[in-house]
Scaffold this motif. Structure first.
Motif, PDB file in Angstrom:
ATOM      1  N   GLY A 230       0.804  -1.212   0.000  1.00 14.57           N
ATOM      2  CA  GLY A 230       0.000   0.000   0.000  1.00 14.57           C
ATOM      3  C   GLY A 230       0.841   1.267   0.000  1.00 14.57           C
ATOM      4  O   GLY A 230       0.318   2.370   0.050  1.00 14.57           O
ATOM      5  N   SER A 265      -6.529  -4.579 -12.276  1.00 12.12           N
ATOM      6  CA  SER A 265      -7.028  -3.549 -11.392  1.00 12.12           C
ATOM      7  C   SER A 265      -6.031  -2.405 -11.254  1.00 12.12           C
ATOM      8  O   SER A 265      -6.404  -1.233 -11.258  1.00 12.12           O
ATOM      9  CB  SER A 265      -7.375  -4.192 -10.054  1.00 12.12           C
ATOM     10  N   THR A 484      -1.188  -9.042  -0.451  1.00 14.35           N
ATOM     11  CA  THR A 484      -0.249  -7.959  -0.741  1.00 14.35           C
ATOM     12  C   THR A 484      -0.521  -7.253  -2.064  1.00 14.35           C
ATOM     13  O   THR A 484      -0.093  -6.125  -2.245  1.00 14.35           O
ATOM     14  CB  THR A 484       1.214  -8.461  -0.799  1.00 14.35           C
ATOM     15  N   SER A 485      -1.215  -7.901  -3.001  1.00 16.90           N
ATOM     16  CA  SER A 485      -1.321  -7.298  -4.332  1.00 16.90           C
ATOM     17  C   SER A 485      -2.281  -6.125  -4.389  1.00 16.90           C
ATOM     18  O   SER A 485      -2.058  -5.190  -5.135  1.00 16.90           O
ATOM     19  CB  SER A 485      -1.781  -8.320  -5.365  1.00 16.90           C
ATOM     20  N   GLU A 489      -8.634   0.566   0.925  1.00 16.83           N
ATOM     21  CA  GLU A 489      -8.608   1.577   1.991  1.00 16.83           C
ATOM     22  C   GLU A 489      -9.732   1.300   2.991  1.00 16.83           C
ATOM     23  O   GLU A 489     -10.787   0.799   2.624  1.00 16.83           O
ATOM     24  CB  GLU A 489      -8.800   2.968   1.393  1.00 16.83           C
TER      25      GLU A 489
HETATM   26  P1  ADP Z   1       1.995  -1.198  -3.189  1.00 19.03           P
HETATM   27  O1  ADP Z   1       2.292  -1.703  -4.555  1.00 19.03           O
HETATM   28  O2  ADP Z   1       3.174  -0.562  -2.527  1.00 19.03           O
HETATM   29  O3  ADP Z   1       1.386  -2.248  -2.334  1.00 19.03           O
HETATM   30  P2  ADP Z   1      -0.056   0.283  -4.525  1.00 19.03           P
HETATM   31  O4  ADP Z   1       0.671   1.109  -5.519  1.00 19.03           O
HETATM   32  O5  ADP Z   1      -0.706  -0.947  -5.008  1.00 19.03           O
HETATM   33  O6  ADP Z   1       0.926  -0.021  -3.312  1.00 19.03           O
HETATM   34  O7  ADP Z   1      -1.195   1.122  -3.833  1.00 19.03           O
HETATM   35  C1  ADP Z   1      -1.089   2.494  -3.558  1.00 19.03           C
HETATM   36  C2  ADP Z   1      -2.460   3.058  -3.244  1.00 19.03           C
HETATM   37  O8  ADP Z   1      -3.283   3.022  -4.402  1.00 19.03           O
HETATM   38  C3  ADP Z   1      -3.205   2.339  -2.158  1.00 19.03           C
HETATM   39  O9  ADP Z   1      -3.598   3.282  -1.220  1.00 19.03           O
HETATM   40  C4  ADP Z   1      -4.405   1.740  -2.833  1.00 19.03           C
HETATM   41  O10 ADP Z   1      -5.522   1.798  -2.021  1.00 19.03           O
HETATM   42  C5  ADP Z   1      -4.575   2.584  -4.065  1.00 19.03           C
HETATM   43  N1  ADP Z   1      -5.129   1.769  -5.152  1.00 19.03           N
HETATM   44  C6  ADP Z   1      -4.502   0.787  -5.818  1.00 19.03           C
HETATM   45  N2  ADP Z   1      -5.305   0.246  -6.757  1.00 19.03           N
HETATM   46  C7  ADP Z   1      -6.484   0.905  -6.660  1.00 19.03           C
HETATM   47  C8  ADP Z   1      -7.724   0.841  -7.360  1.00 19.03           C
HETATM   48  N3  ADP Z   1      -7.926  -0.047  -8.348  1.00 19.03           N
HETATM   49  N4  ADP Z   1      -8.699   1.676  -6.990  1.00 19.03           N
HETATM   50  C9  ADP Z   1      -8.515   2.568  -6.006  1.00 19.03           C
HETATM   51  N5  ADP Z   1      -7.366   2.692  -5.318  1.00 19.03           N
HETATM   52  C10 ADP Z   1      -6.366   1.890  -5.631  1.00 19.03           C
END
Ligand code: ADP
Ligand code: MG
Length: 825
Positions: A230, A265, A484-485, A489
């Motif tokens: 996240g 996603s 983890t993927s 929120e």
């Molecule tokens: P990490 O790869 O370090 O785990 P991410 O880049 O996946 O982190 O996530 C960063 C933020 O983007 C998170 O707060 C997450 O909630 C938000 N996020 C990721 N994908 C989505 C989505 N499809 N819709 C809304 N928010 C998203």
């Protein structure tokens, strides 16, 4: 039939009739039973381990002065052993299981949890010992969640939920956070919506490190990036690189994901953040689905897809950056990518390689990539209280449902995340939850139940990210994908039954099966961590603290060590990598597994006796499916039935989600299914379903009337089209068998002659390995028991079940695989 055979056959038939009746009664019991058997087995193994451990210790410490603590520990172990032995001798399985339980007598409900053990002491059951051990170990502050924690709400809670419908948890540990529990209040839905998307981007933990990170990437070819889930690794870093100009001159950036859903996603999210249409500058590419175009410079893809890119572009020349994301997952494809990318990086010094991982294992990645530097993104994590159940739950699905409601009625606002093992389970759990919520009606606040798993259509997937409306609570029921993927929120509560679906492979027999197994400690802690993203959270584990300490493995075994390698070996061979024994593996696969893969590819005609790729092997590698399935498709040329085989192949790839059985129409649904049965077996049934659907004009109404899942069919149609598009490349013409299904069955046998079983006096045995297997009760052949059959896959639930079976004749085996099967002299 010979007389003795006939008798055996009749007996088998009789047994089957009985089994069928049993099955009908058994289905609801099935899940419970497997859990019980599993516990009993664990119990046996635990005793064996304990015996071995004690034997070692007695030798080791025989003469040594022990500390008081060590003496106590030894005494404790001896006592558990003796008790276990006693119980075992008496054959009291039930009591034996009790070593693992804390009974919560009814009378003590509502009283502080400490009163619990009285009964245990009286009966002398070893649970008391265990509780003491546990308290000593974990400093357990017993806390009855739902009672003391939300004392004010208790009356309401008791009113809403039946007494015996609640589950007792004890708080036993805390996952440390680096933020004060109260430093940031959970964001309300409105606040989230108000914030602009750019503000959200700037608020992510990776943002303050943007410049530093880009500088590190500029000065090192390989960089390992470690950060809490996240923190923005997946969505932000590729964008930073884009902004920094890494995609100039037509170069592309690849970011790999182990899971299809994640690739889709995340790409959608990034497209939205960049204000572009998905498939233009930002796109994704997963097997059988390519959402990219000429313009796509940020490509999210599954690790398997990047692997296939090597076939068309062995030096990845059109990529300026390759980011291997979620590296800690250690999927087979990610592991193979490591070896290949390390090699490419040597002769393409301008290629940047990023390996991104949750906070696990990064040192190993660094070592593997010649001591590449590790860039740590400091996390943002709130403390998470961990609760365990007092007793193992026999039926974790039911327990999940109960616990979700329990959390819903007793706990302050915050969304819930539940981890289950697969689509089937998730759908069942969601249905049960919705059902109970309906029954409770206005007695409880609104609960939004949202599933997420691989085959879920993308509009449904997107729903999990939508903010929860005020006053309501969201519960997301997910597979490992949410470990983890994906980051959702607003999650404050995590519910973890402690299981995951895992492939396992026995290189001795060459049998691969999918099993629901306990997850690892690392996994359990990642799951718990999901509760501490936006505020202090709680994680409820549906197992005991004892189970956590003693029954979970430390980490998950990398997939490469528990899967068959046919696919990957074929791919590597077609990339010209011949010496597989010396391939640069992060963790090498077992030698036998490699050998067996080579042997199978030889049997399928993909390799010659020198281990070199044959023409047919090269074609097989062109098709993005398993070698056996490719072989089946290639063989359809010989039997002039490629139309039908394509359909079978497509239907097999969406496997197990074709029919649905609504609870209130079970009989109708079952009848509808039986109406599709064709003599010969399940592959032909699948063919039949698809053909009739196509004749209906691919109608959704038709699906509805026949209890067939429209989404799965639509996916099968996509897959079929893609495969059809590849036929020319592998020189197979489009032909139809014109109703001569023997030809279809022979073509299938050409690919799956490895997966054959024969009916013996004691049931089915696999032909080569002589392993006992069973026809899955859902199969169209379940009541027929043909002498010879082939199966598509083995699934281990209560038994080793063959799923998707086809009746064959033994003479076909000689026809399609003469080098593998010999006629009996
Ligand atoms: P990490 O790869 O370090 O785990 P991410 O880049 O996946 O982190 O996530 C960063 C933020 O983007 C998170 O707060 C997450 O909630 C938000 N996020 C990721 N994908 C989505 C989505 N499809 N819709 C809304 N928010 C998203
Ligand atoms: Mg990520």
């Amino acid at each position: 039939l010979e007389r003795s055979d006939k008798k055996a056959y009749e007996e088998a038939q009789k047994r089957l009739k009985m089994a069928e009746e049993d099955r009908k009664a058994m289905v609801p019991e099935l899940r419970k039973k497997s859990r019980r058997e599993y516990l009993a087995k664990r119990e046996r193994e635990k005793l064996e381990d304990l015996e071995a451990e004690l034997a070692d210790e007695e030798v080791l410490f025989g003469d040594v002065e022990l500390s008081r603590h060590e003496r106590r520990e030894l005494k404790y172990k001896r006592r558990v052993r003796d008790l276990a032995r006693e119980y075992r001798a008496a054959g009291e399985q039930e009591k034996l299981e009790a070593t693992n339980r804390y009974h919560m007598p009814k009378e003590t409900r509502g009283q502080p949890a400490r009163a619990v053990d009285v009964v245990e002491e009286e009966s002398g059951a070893p649970g008391e010992e265990q509780r003491r051990w546990e308290e000593a170990r974990l400093g357990a502050a017993s806390l009855k969640f739902g009672a003391r924690d939300a004392a004010a709400q208790e009356p309401k809670y008791q009113l809403v939920l039946e007494e015996d419908e609640t589950i007792e948890f004890v708080r036993a540990a805390q996952l440390q956070g680096d933020e004060e529990p109260s430093s940031v209040p959970p964001p309300s839905a409105q606040a989230q919506q108000k914030e602009s998307i750019q503000a959200v981007r700037r608020s992510l933990p990776v943002f303050p490190f943007r410049e530093e990170l880009l500088a590190a990437i500029a000065s090192h070819q390989v960089l390992i990036i470690e950060g809490e889930t996240g923190s923005g690794k997946t969505t932000q870093i590729p964008q930073y690189l884009f902004e920094e100009g890494y995609t100039k001159k037509g170069m592309k950036i690849a970011c790999t994901q182990p899971r299809r859903v994640a690739a889709m996603s995340v790409a959608a999210r990034v497209a939205r953040e960049m204000g572009v249409k998905l498939g233009n500058e930002v796109g994704y590419s997963i097997r059988f689905e390519d959402c990219t175009s000429e313009r796509t410079v940020l490509r999210y893809m599954t690790d398997g897809m990047l692997l296939r890119e090597f076939l068309s572009e062995p030096d990845l020349a059109s990529y300026s950056v390759v980011m291997v994301d979620e590296a800690h997952e250690r999927t087979l494809h990610t592991d193979i990518l490591f070896g290949l990318i390390k090699d490419v990086a040597r002769f393409r010094p301008e290629l940047k390689v990023l390996v991104a991982s949750a906070t696990l294992d990064t040192a190993r990645f660094s070592t593997f990539f010649d001591d590449a530097p590790v860039f740590r993104i400091p996390g943002r994590r709130f403390p998470v209280d961990i609760f365990y159940t007092k007793a193992p739950e026999a039926d974790y699905l039911e327990a999940c449902v109960v616990s979700v409601l329990q959390i819903h009625v007793t706990q302050p606002p915050g969304d819930i995340l539940v981890f289950l093992t697969g689509q089937e389970e998730i759908e069942a759990a969601c249905e049960m939850l919705q059902d109970r919520c309906r029954r409770l009606g206005s007695k409880i606040r609104e609960l939004l139940v949202l599933p997420i798993y691989a085959n879920l259509p993308s509009d449904m997937q997107a729903r999990i990210f939508q903010p929860t409306p005020p006053g309501a609570r969201k519960v997301v029921v997910a597979t490992n994908i949410a470990e983890t993927s994906l980051t959702i929120e607003g999650i404050i509560y995590v519910l973890d039954p402690g299981f995951c679906k895992q492939k396992s492979y026995n290189p001795r027999t060459g049998m691969e099966s999918l099993t629901v197994t306990p997850c690892s400690k690392a996994s359990a802690n990642q799951r718990a961590g999901r509760a501490g993203r936006v505020a202090a959270g709680k994680c409820f584990r549906l197992y005991t603290a004892w189970a956590y300490q003693h029954e979970l493995e430390e980490t998950t075994v990398p997939e490469i060590q528990r899967t068959s390698l046919g696919n990957v070996v074929l791919l590597l061979k077609s990339l010209g990598i011949h010496d597989l024994m010396h391939f640069d593996f992060l963790d090498p696969p077992p030698y036998e597994t490699l050998l067996l893969a080579l042997e199978q590819l030889y049997a399928l005609g993909a390799l010659n006796h020198l281990g070199e790729l044959t023409t047919s092997g090269r074609k097989m590698a062109e098709l993005p499916v398993d070698p056996m399935l490719s072989k089946m498709i290639l063989a359809s040329e010989k039997y002039s039935c490629s139309e039908e085989i394509l359909t079978v192949a497509a239907m097999l790839s969406v496997n197990n989600s074709i029919f649905y059985r609504p609870k209130d129409k079970v009989v109708h649904a079952d009848n509808a299914r039986v109406n599709f049965f064709l003599p010969g077996g399940d592959h032909l049934v699948l063919l039949n379903v698809y053909t009739q659907w196509a004749e209906s004009g691919y109608s959704s109404q038709w699906c509805y009337e026949n209890f067939v899942q429209f989404r799965s069919m639509r996916r099968a149609r996509d897959v079929r089209e893609q495969l059809e598009g590849l036929l020319e490349r592998v020189e197979v013409g489009l032909t139809s068998c014109q109703g001569d299904y023997i030809r279809v069955r022979k073509a299938i046998t050409s690919g799956y002659f490895y997966h054959t079983a024969r009916l013996t006096r004691s049931g089915y045995r696999t032909v080569k390995q002589q392993q006992t297997v069973f026809i899955h009760p859902n199969s169209s052949l379940f009541e027929q028991q043909p002498r010879w059959l082939l199966y598509h896959e083995l699934v281990l639930t209560t038994k080793e079940f063959m799923r998707q079976v086809l009746e064959i004749e033994s003479s076909w085996l000689l026809e399609v695989a003469p080098h593998y099967y010999k006629a009996k002299e």
